[in-house]
Scaffold this motif. Structure first.
Motif, PDB file in Angstrom:
ATOM      1  N   PHE A 280     -95.264  62.962  71.699  1.00  0.00           N
ATOM      2  CA  PHE A 280     -94.255  61.976  72.082  1.00  0.00           C
ATOM      3  C   PHE A 280     -94.893  60.602  72.313  1.00  0.00           C
ATOM      4  O   PHE A 280     -94.451  59.591  71.741  1.00  0.00           O
ATOM      5  CB  PHE A 280     -93.527  62.448  73.339  1.00  0.00           C
ATOM      6  CG  PHE A 280     -92.527  61.455  73.875  1.00  0.00           C
ATOM      7  CD1 PHE A 280     -91.372  61.159  73.166  1.00  0.00           C
ATOM      8  CD2 PHE A 280     -92.737  60.817  75.091  1.00  0.00           C
ATOM      9  CE1 PHE A 280     -90.444  60.247  73.655  1.00  0.00           C
ATOM     10  CE2 PHE A 280     -91.814  59.904  75.587  1.00  0.00           C
ATOM     11  CZ  PHE A 280     -90.669  59.627  74.868  1.00  0.00           C
ATOM     12  N   LEU A 281     -95.920  60.550  73.145  1.00  0.00           N
ATOM     13  CA  LEU A 281     -96.548  59.264  73.448  1.00  0.00           C
ATOM     14  C   LEU A 281     -97.269  58.693  72.233  1.00  0.00           C
ATOM     15  O   LEU A 281     -97.245  57.472  72.016  1.00  0.00           O
ATOM     16  CB  LEU A 281     -97.513  59.419  74.621  1.00  0.00           C
ATOM     17  CG  LEU A 281     -96.855  59.677  75.983  1.00  0.00           C
ATOM     18  CD1 LEU A 281     -97.917  59.887  77.051  1.00  0.00           C
ATOM     19  CD2 LEU A 281     -95.939  58.529  76.366  1.00  0.00           C
TER      20      LEU A 281
ATOM     21  N   GLU B  34     -97.179  54.466  68.005  1.00  0.00           N
ATOM     22  CA  GLU B  34     -97.115  54.099  66.589  1.00  0.00           C
ATOM     23  C   GLU B  34     -95.847  53.285  66.310  1.00  0.00           C
ATOM     24  O   GLU B  34     -95.877  52.314  65.538  1.00  0.00           O
ATOM     25  CB  GLU B  34     -97.141  55.360  65.719  1.00  0.00           C
ATOM     26  CG  GLU B  34     -98.472  56.100  65.739  1.00  0.00           C
ATOM     27  CD  GLU B  34     -98.400  57.428  65.010  1.00  0.00           C
ATOM     28  OE1 GLU B  34     -97.398  57.658  64.279  1.00  0.00           O
ATOM     29  OE2 GLU B  34     -99.322  58.246  65.169  1.00  0.00           O
ATOM     30  N   LEU B  35     -94.743  53.695  66.920  1.00  0.00           N
ATOM     31  CA  LEU B  35     -93.494  52.952  66.760  1.00  0.00           C
ATOM     32  C   LEU B  35     -93.634  51.549  67.329  1.00  0.00           C
ATOM     33  O   LEU B  35     -93.222  50.569  66.697  1.00  0.00           O
ATOM     34  CB  LEU B  35     -92.358  53.692  67.469  1.00  0.00           C
ATOM     35  CG  LEU B  35     -91.000  52.976  67.531  1.00  0.00           C
ATOM     36  CD1 LEU B  35     -90.454  52.747  66.124  1.00  0.00           C
ATOM     37  CD2 LEU B  35     -90.012  53.787  68.368  1.00  0.00           C
ATOM     38  N   HIS B  36     -94.224  51.436  68.492  1.00  0.00           N
ATOM     39  CA  HIS B  36     -94.415  50.128  69.123  1.00  0.00           C
ATOM     40  C   HIS B  36     -95.267  49.231  68.233  1.00  0.00           C
ATOM     41  O   HIS B  36     -94.965  48.042  68.057  1.00  0.00           O
ATOM     42  CB  HIS B  36     -95.066  50.299  70.491  1.00  0.00           C
ATOM     43  CG  HIS B  36     -95.156  49.037  71.291  1.00  0.00           C
ATOM     44  ND1 HIS B  36     -96.192  48.128  71.123  1.00  0.00           N
ATOM     45  CD2 HIS B  36     -94.340  48.511  72.242  1.00  0.00           C
ATOM     46  CE1 HIS B  36     -95.995  47.106  71.947  1.00  0.00           C
ATOM     47  NE2 HIS B  36     -94.884  47.308  72.638  1.00  0.00           N
ATOM     48  N   ALA B  37     -96.330  49.797  67.662  1.00  0.00           N
ATOM     49  CA  ALA B  37     -97.205  49.013  66.778  1.00  0.00           C
ATOM     50  C   ALA B  37     -96.460  48.560  65.527  1.00  0.00           C
ATOM     51  O   ALA B  37     -96.610  47.413  65.076  1.00  0.00           O
ATOM     52  CB  ALA B  37     -98.434  49.835  66.396  1.00  0.00           C
ATOM     53  N   ALA B  38     -95.629  49.450  64.966  1.00  0.00           N
ATOM     54  CA  ALA B  38     -94.872  49.096  63.763  1.00  0.00           C
ATOM     55  C   ALA B  38     -93.840  48.019  64.066  1.00  0.00           C
ATOM     56  O   ALA B  38     -93.639  47.088  63.263  1.00  0.00           O
ATOM     57  CB  ALA B  38     -94.191  50.340  63.197  1.00  0.00           C
ATOM     58  N   VAL B  39     -93.168  48.111  65.210  1.00  0.00           N
ATOM     59  CA  VAL B  39     -92.188  47.103  65.594  1.00  0.00           C
ATOM     60  C   VAL B  39     -92.875  45.767  65.853  1.00  0.00           C
ATOM     61  O   VAL B  39     -92.376  44.704  65.463  1.00  0.00           O
ATOM     62  CB  VAL B  39     -91.399  47.556  66.848  1.00  0.00           C
ATOM     63  CG1 VAL B  39     -90.506  46.440  67.365  1.00  0.00           C
ATOM     64  CG2 VAL B  39     -90.558  48.791  66.523  1.00  0.00           C
TER      65      VAL B  39
END
Length: 219
Positions: free
Chosen positions: A135-136, A141-146
């Protein structure tokens, strides 16, 4: 035994591995959200998908493997929704912000189970105090992509960032998660275009500054 080719073709075809995997992920999202990850069994998930527990093991190995795959699937879908909404670089930044908010709001309504599951996964992560796990890891990874997407879009627009891109990514994720929770609890409190309007204010400030400044000298 009949060897009639017509009889053979009339038999229902077996679902492909991808179809089985998709059905199990969809079933897991519903079962885990409604019963809780710990309370739900793999038999529950398999039955909801129309398969045996063996199908879960053959595709995911374990409940932890299924949960990790489900997190990856949902985070990927979230990112794809956002990137598709702002894919037209020719559209003004403020319009892209509104479209992004509108598309994410639609996703809230279509993926209510994911919001419930997200809250359970968040509680698990916070209570355990762990700094790793599927989850973390996927959240990072999502935060980095955004963050990368924000940087690229503001650069294309020639607009100054109202906040550092990583902080703006945190705000975007917090807004979308928080408003999803509020909308499920009290739909009337979160109008359809609210997230888009807020993102326009937060993300569109730089674009408005550029327009107000007029043409640059020498242009």
């Amino acid at each position: 035994m009949s060897t009639d080719p017509v009889s053979r073709s009339a038999r229902p075809s077996r679902p492909s591995r991808d179809e089985v995997r998709r059905a199990l992920l969809d079933a897991a999202a519903q079962v885990f959200a409604r019963r809780g990850i710990d309370a739900a069994s793999l038999d529950d998930v398999a039955a909801a998908a129309g398969f045996t527990k063996g199908a879960v093991y053959s595709n995911f190995g374990s409940k932890d493997g299924l949960v990790a795959a489900l997190v990856d699937d949902k985070v990927t879908a979230y990112l794809d929704t956002g990137l598709e909404a702002v894919s037209d670089a020719a559209t003004p930044l403020v319009e892209r912000a509104q479209t992004l908010g509108d598309q994410l709001t639609l996703a809230f309504d279509r993926q209510r189970d994911w919001t419930l599951l997200f809250l359970e996964l968040w509680q698990r992560a916070v209570r355990s105090g762990r700094t790793d796990g599927a989850f973390l890891d996927r959240r990072r990874e999502l935060h980095a992509a955004v963050t990368t997407a924000i940087t690229d879009h503001f650069s294309q627009a020639g607009a100054p960032l109202p906040l550092p891109p990583a902080e703006l990514a945190t705000v975007l994720l917090a807004l979308s998660n928080g408003l999803a929770i509020e909308r499920h609890a009290d739909p009337a409190s979160v109008p359809d275009q609210l997230l888009g309007r807020v993102l326009t204010l937060v993300m569109g400030g730089g674009a408005n500054d550029v327009r107000a400044a007029g043409p640059r000298r020498g242009s």
